[in-house]
Structures are given as structure tokens and as C-alpha cells.
Design a protein around this motif. Structure first.
Motif, short mmCIF file in Angstrom:
data_model
loop_
_atom_site.label_atom_id
_atom_site.label_comp_id
_atom_site.label_asym_id
_atom_site.label_seq_id
_atom_site.Cartn_x
_atom_site.Cartn_y
_atom_site.Cartn_z
N GLU A 24 0.89 -1.22 -0.24
CA GLU A 24 -0.04 0.05 0.04
C GLU A 24 0.87 1.27 0.12
O GLU A 24 0.74 2.11 -0.81
N PHE A 25 1.77 1.35 0.72
CA PHE A 25 2.73 2.37 0.85
C PHE A 25 3.52 2.70 -0.60
O PHE A 25 3.68 3.97 -1.02
N LEU A 26 4.09 1.41 -1.01
CA LEU A 26 4.45 1.47 -2.56
C LEU A 26 3.36 2.01 -3.32
O LEU A 26 3.95 2.94 -4.33
N LYS A 27 2.39 1.61 -3.40
CA LYS A 27 1.26 2.13 -4.29
C LYS A 27 1.14 3.78 -4.10
O LYS A 27 1.04 4.44 -5.01
N GLN A 28 1.31 4.26 -2.89
CA GLN A 28 1.03 5.60 -2.59
C GLN A 28 2.23 6.36 -3.08
O GLN A 28 2.06 7.59 -3.49
N CYS A 29 3.48 5.80 -3.05
CA CYS A 29 4.65 6.65 -3.46
C CYS A 29 4.66 6.61 -4.88
O CYS A 29 5.47 7.27 -5.39
#
Length: 194
Positions: A24-29
């Protein structure tokens, strides 16, 4: 979010079920908005084969590095922490650019000063509540006049508690002028309109 960071390193095992926060964090970045906010931010992804828990390491623009345990921390919590610290860094930078000392030191006397709201606001809010109560209950004027005497006493007490402290200048004329000012008088309470 990336505008406050110089580097993001995400480490996880692709077969580990605890990688949801990392993904999820990778997607946000990887969103266009995040990348456009700071194109110089380095995004590194390391896929591991060991059983270590997934982790996210972020480096802020001032060089401070923080490591998050992504197995136990949701991606939204990590984002919120980064945004909070980023706001703090942005405030610090604005103060330093303006030539002001950082951190801002608030004198002890100001911290201990109680907040004193104006007495007129206390009376107005209090009277609106009482009038709404009277109309809701359908109280007639006789009972309301008896009830309002007690309400006036409470309003005077609240106004006296919220009034500014007396002037210590020693000027009798100033004290008389303040005492004669009808805006600060606790006796001035409006009667309800029938």
C-alpha cells in the motif's frame, strides 16, 4: 508526502503475508501526484528472501532517518507520521528563513496565563440556551420569571468570573470609566421577548 523525503527504502519478502502495508505504501509513493511533489526523492524497493519482517525506511530532507516496522504499522499511519513530521520541518524552515530562533520558546508566564473569554459571549450563549429551553418546554411567563431570576444570578457569576482583572494603574478615573462602561456590566441582561 514525498516532498518532505529525500529517500524511501521498502524491504519485504514477496511471499510473506505481512507485506500489505509495504504494498500500500509503495502504491502511494508511485502515484503521479506523489512523484510530482518531489522528483528528486529516491524510491528503492528491495525484495528479500529471508523471514525478517517487512520494513520501510524513510530519510527526511534534513537527513533524519526513520525505520517503520511495516508488519505492525498500517500504511496510513506511516503516511500520517511522515506528513506530521514534514509539517514540523516546513515550519522550522520558515522560521529559520525569517531569521527567527528555532525552536520557539514561549515564556513561562504566558503558559501559565489562564484564557479569559469575553463576558458578553458567556451571557449571550447562556441566554440563548435558556431561551431555547423555555420554548422547548413551553414554560409560561410566570414560571419563567421565577426561573430567570436564578438564571440571572448564574449569568452574573459567570460574567464576573470571565471579566478582565482590575487595572493596577492606580488611576481612579480609569477605574470609574471601566465601572461605568455598560458593556462590562453584569446587570445588563435582556428580558425575553414575548
Amino acid at each position: 508526502m514525498l516532498k518532505f523525503l529525500s529517500r524511501v527504502r521498502i524491504e519485504f519478502n514477496a511471499l510473506d503475508p505481512r507485506t500489505a502495508s509495504c504494498m500500500e505504501f509503495l502504491k502511494q509513493c508511485n502515484t503521479r501526484k506523489a512523484k510530482d511533489s518531489n522528483p528528486a526523492c529516491q524510491l528503492q524497493v528491495k525484495r528479500r528472501t529471508d523471514d525478517d519482517p517487512p520494513q520501510i525506511t524513510v530519510t527526511f530532507l534534513n537527513g533524519v532517518e526513520e525505520v517503520f516496522d511495516a508488519a505492525n504499522t498500517p500504511a496510513q499511519t506511516i503516511t500520517d507520521i511522515i506528513l506530521d513530521k514534514g509539517q514540523f520541518l516546513q515550519t522550522e524552515q520558515m522560521f529559520r528563513q525569517a531569521g527567527q530562533p528555532w525552536p520557539v520558546i514561549i515564556p513561562h508566564q504566558e503558559i501559565l496565563q489562564p484564557h479569559q473569554p469575553p463576558a458578553t459571549k458567556v451571557r449571550i450563549v447562556f441566554w440563548v440556551v435558556v431561551e431555547a429551553f423555555r420554548r422547548t418546554v413551553g414554560m409560561d411567563e410566570y414560571y419563567f420569571s421565577f426561573f430567570s431570576q436564578h438564571i440571572r444570578k448564574l449569568a452574573r457569576t459567570a460574567a464576573a468570573a470571565a471579566a478582565p482583572p482590575p487595572c493596577k494603574s492606580g488611576s481612579a478615573n480609569l477605574d470609574k470609566a471601566v465601572a461605568s462602561d455598560k458593556r462590562w456590566s453584569s446587570e445588563q441582561v435582556r428580558e425575553p421577548v414575548s
